[in-house]
Design a protein around this motif. Sequence first.
Motif, PDB file in Angstrom:
ATOM      1  N   LEU A 189       0.714  -1.229   0.001  1.00 58.31           N
ATOM      2  CA  LEU A 189      -0.117  -0.141  -0.056  1.00 58.31           C
ATOM      3  C   LEU A 189       0.726   1.275   0.107  1.00 58.31           C
ATOM      4  O   LEU A 189       2.089   1.124   0.000  1.00 58.31           O
ATOM      5  CB  LEU A 189      -0.914   0.008   1.246  1.00 58.31           C
ATOM      6  CG  LEU A 189      -1.744  -1.167   1.232  1.00 58.31           C
ATOM      7  CD1 LEU A 189      -2.894  -0.986   2.497  1.00 58.31           C
ATOM      8  CD2 LEU A 189      -2.788  -1.451   0.063  1.00 58.31           C
ATOM      9  N   HIS A 190       0.214   2.328   0.078  1.00 53.79           N
ATOM     10  CA  HIS A 190       0.734   3.851   0.059  1.00 53.79           C
ATOM     11  C   HIS A 190       1.499   3.917   1.324  1.00 53.79           C
ATOM     12  O   HIS A 190       1.060   3.581   2.470  1.00 53.79           O
ATOM     13  CB  HIS A 190      -0.201   4.714  -0.390  1.00 53.79           C
ATOM     14  CG  HIS A 190       0.526   6.158  -0.564  1.00 53.79           C
ATOM     15  ND1 HIS A 190       0.902   7.161   0.220  1.00 53.79           N
ATOM     16  CD2 HIS A 190       0.889   6.713  -1.626  1.00 53.79           C
ATOM     17  CE1 HIS A 190       1.219   8.138  -0.071  1.00 53.79           C
ATOM     18  NE2 HIS A 190       1.529   7.986  -1.394  1.00 53.79           N
ATOM     19  N   TYR A 198       1.322   6.435   3.336  1.00 55.37           N
ATOM     20  CA  TYR A 198       0.314   7.199   4.162  1.00 55.37           C
ATOM     21  C   TYR A 198      -0.629   6.360   4.675  1.00 55.37           C
ATOM     22  O   TYR A 198      -1.041   6.555   5.627  1.00 55.37           O
ATOM     23  CB  TYR A 198      -0.200   8.236   3.503  1.00 55.37           C
ATOM     24  CG  TYR A 198      -1.201   9.092   4.273  1.00 55.37           C
ATOM     25  CD1 TYR A 198      -0.604   9.962   5.381  1.00 55.37           C
ATOM     26  CD2 TYR A 198      -2.543   9.247   3.929  1.00 55.37           C
ATOM     27  CE1 TYR A 198      -1.516  10.897   5.993  1.00 55.37           C
ATOM     28  CE2 TYR A 198      -3.295  10.027   4.519  1.00 55.37           C
ATOM     29  CZ  TYR A 198      -2.928  10.744   5.807  1.00 55.37           C
ATOM     30  OH  TYR A 198      -3.739  11.534   6.405  1.00 55.37           O
ATOM     31  N   VAL A 199      -1.041   5.469   3.965  1.00 55.32           N
ATOM     32  CA  VAL A 199      -1.900   4.352   4.234  1.00 55.32           C
ATOM     33  C   VAL A 199      -1.238   3.600   5.250  1.00 55.32           C
ATOM     34  O   VAL A 199      -2.183   3.256   6.444  1.00 55.32           O
ATOM     35  CB  VAL A 199      -2.786   3.599   3.178  1.00 55.32           C
ATOM     36  CG1 VAL A 199      -3.430   2.625   3.588  1.00 55.32           C
ATOM     37  CG2 VAL A 199      -3.247   4.602   2.135  1.00 55.32           C
ATOM     38  N   ARG A 200      -0.172   3.026   5.102  1.00 53.21           N
ATOM     39  CA  ARG A 200       0.587   2.319   6.221  1.00 53.21           C
ATOM     40  C   ARG A 200       0.829   2.909   7.340  1.00 53.21           C
ATOM     41  O   ARG A 200       0.267   2.176   8.710  1.00 53.21           O
ATOM     42  CB  ARG A 200       1.851   1.793   5.642  1.00 53.21           C
ATOM     43  CG  ARG A 200       1.934   1.093   4.441  1.00 53.21           C
ATOM     44  CD  ARG A 200       3.241   0.313   4.273  1.00 53.21           C
ATOM     45  NE  ARG A 200       4.225   0.993   4.143  1.00 53.21           N
ATOM     46  CZ  ARG A 200       5.038   1.544   3.132  1.00 53.21           C
ATOM     47  NH1 ARG A 200       4.343   1.172   1.944  1.00 53.21           N
ATOM     48  NH2 ARG A 200       5.970   2.522   2.994  1.00 53.21           N
ATOM     49  N   VAL A 228      -1.434   5.387   8.604  1.00 55.20           N
ATOM     50  CA  VAL A 228      -2.712   5.572   9.046  1.00 55.20           C
ATOM     51  C   VAL A 228      -3.150   4.076   9.858  1.00 55.20           C
ATOM     52  O   VAL A 228      -3.573   4.206  11.171  1.00 55.20           O
ATOM     53  CB  VAL A 228      -3.823   5.856   8.086  1.00 55.20           C
ATOM     54  CG1 VAL A 228      -5.132   5.902   8.443  1.00 55.20           C
ATOM     55  CG2 VAL A 228      -3.415   7.501   7.838  1.00 55.20           C
ATOM     56  N   LEU A 229      -2.841   3.195   9.174  1.00 53.75           N
ATOM     57  CA  LEU A 229      -3.528   1.761   9.683  1.00 53.75           C
ATOM     58  C   LEU A 229      -2.442   1.508  10.938  1.00 53.75           C
ATOM     59  O   LEU A 229      -2.939   0.708  11.978  1.00 53.75           O
ATOM     60  CB  LEU A 229      -3.071   0.641   8.543  1.00 53.75           C
ATOM     61  CG  LEU A 229      -4.064   0.682   7.739  1.00 53.75           C
ATOM     62  CD1 LEU A 229      -3.406  -0.398   6.775  1.00 53.75           C
ATOM     63  CD2 LEU A 229      -5.448   0.359   7.914  1.00 53.75           C
TER      64      LEU A 229
END
Length: 636
Positions: free
Chosen positions: A347-348, A350-352, A354-355
């Motif tokens: 994933l991106h 930023y997504v990593r 956030v998760l």
Amino acid sequence: MGSKEGEGNGDKTEKSTKTATEVGRTFATMFSDITFRKKLLETRTVEEFKEALVHQRYLLTMASQHRHKSSKKYSVHSVFLPPPQPPQRKDFFSVGKGIWDDIVRRFPVYPLDFTDGLIGDKAVGKYITTTIFLYFTCLLPTIAFGSLNDENTKGVIDVQKTIAGQSIGSLFYALFSGQPLVVLLTTAPLALYIHVIQGICDDYQLNFKAFYAWTGLWNSFFLGLYAFFNLSLVMKVFKRSTEEIIALFISITFVLDAVKGMVKIFRKYYHGHHSHDKTASLVSLLSLNTSIHTDLNTNVLTTLHPQLQIDSHMDAGRDTAVLSLLIMLGTLWLGYTLYQFKRRPYLHPYVREVLSDLALPISVLAFSVISSYYFQDIPMSKFRYNPSENLFELAQMDLLSLGAVGSAMGLGFLLSMLFFIEQNLVAALANAPENRLVKGTAYHWDLLLIALINTGLSLFGLPWIHAAYPHSPLHVRALAFVEERVEHGHIYETIVSVKETRLTSLGASILVGLSLLLLPFPLQWIPKPVLYGLFLYIALTSIDCNQLFERVALLLKEQTAYPPTHYIRRVPQRKIHYFTGLQVLQLLLLCVFGMSPLPYMKMIFPLIMILMIPIRYNLLPRIIEAKYLDAMDAEH
């Protein structure tokens, strides 16, 4: 090089006589600053890149003129703190000086605590995810310890009052503290002291609310004395190794709380039904033997029918116990997997991130839904909720005799020692140099603020709160921007900068208060095994950067797999293992007192924490050379 002489009439800093070695050394010095490297990664154009280089050169020039080893840029309110010096005897007699210095240091940057980072790359998203993370890390332990207080005080201090006290106390602390990233919480030792107070009240027929209030008032009185006489300076003599022993002890207590909770569930649902089944089987067989002479065919069926019902109850109890264990481990697994997800290539980025920031809320919500919806036919252990008619009822202080008030003073003094150590230790861990916080500290003022907050909580019969580990370092970590670096094949994470703000603490405190509206539903959909999984998650994530735990792990590794840390490069291997063994012995001593089944023995474990200071300064140098001790206690 001649063309450069005609460029820039006023540019006299540019020299054409620099050698390649000097140019390389200059750029190496500039790029050694991880904050500068982070800034370069955020540039979009060549002009921005050049401007960043010029500005960094200016900072290095100014730093060299003022003889700073490193420069830290922080708006117009940069805070450069001198290296800590051991406290002198005269420092403790300057009454109120520490509090005043804290106010002078922190007041100029107070407005920036509300405005910093609101405009910037990923700042708002970072604030939102951190607030949600902080809300769950505060609410769920509050429910767990509130349930424990409910059992220990026979409903006088219940979950509702614990949540109210948590919200009010943390809200005032977030508004007025000098270290807003420190998280306040009611903890297991505080629940223990409340249990001891209840036991004393039962033994001597005392009014619990009055005795609790007097104990809290004496505790606040002693904390105020500690703050005014600058006793927080004592924390300067606490070494990193001592702090790590206490931090690892707190992590162990979280694991122990989870294990105890799961053992209770198995005793109630698994072994309890099993033993009941044996007794019922015996009764059934006896009834079968007596009825066989009257009507064999009929009574065999009627006698076996209750047995079938008992078997079904036994299976249900075992299902509850096994499902509880799976829910606890599943919460831990999902939470820690998402926490580590930022290191994965999927994933991106930023997504990593956030998760990873939302790992705990996602795991709690997921397994609460799984247990309460998909396995709704299986009963689960949940916290008890008793609605209180009046949350803010003043205690009747005049119900105690002078002797009882004197007893409360002794208990309040021991409690103040726990508050003093926990508050200052957690604040020191949150403000560790590797966290790169730049706004300064406020140990004395925060200690006085804790005294004032707990004065109000005591008068209204609400649970006490103080700085919590590992929630505070995890809060700092959630607001940090991290850079990964590779050294000798090992990957390290280094904090580049931290968003020092009050907004996340304020938001989480308000959300915790609003959670009172969610009682009993849907908060009672969260079963106790999820709370135990939360405890394991907090304990596991808190040992990531614990140097003591890392050195214990070295005992299981071959020497070629040792990481290139500073102490391994400077200290002989045998000395490292000696030091680790001595730390483990101190940890075991702390566990013997802090986890003793005797309540009155547990009360004195804060004194064992204080005892570690002379052990570090007087005993350990006789076993290991001082230079090696200082190297292992160094930050990097």
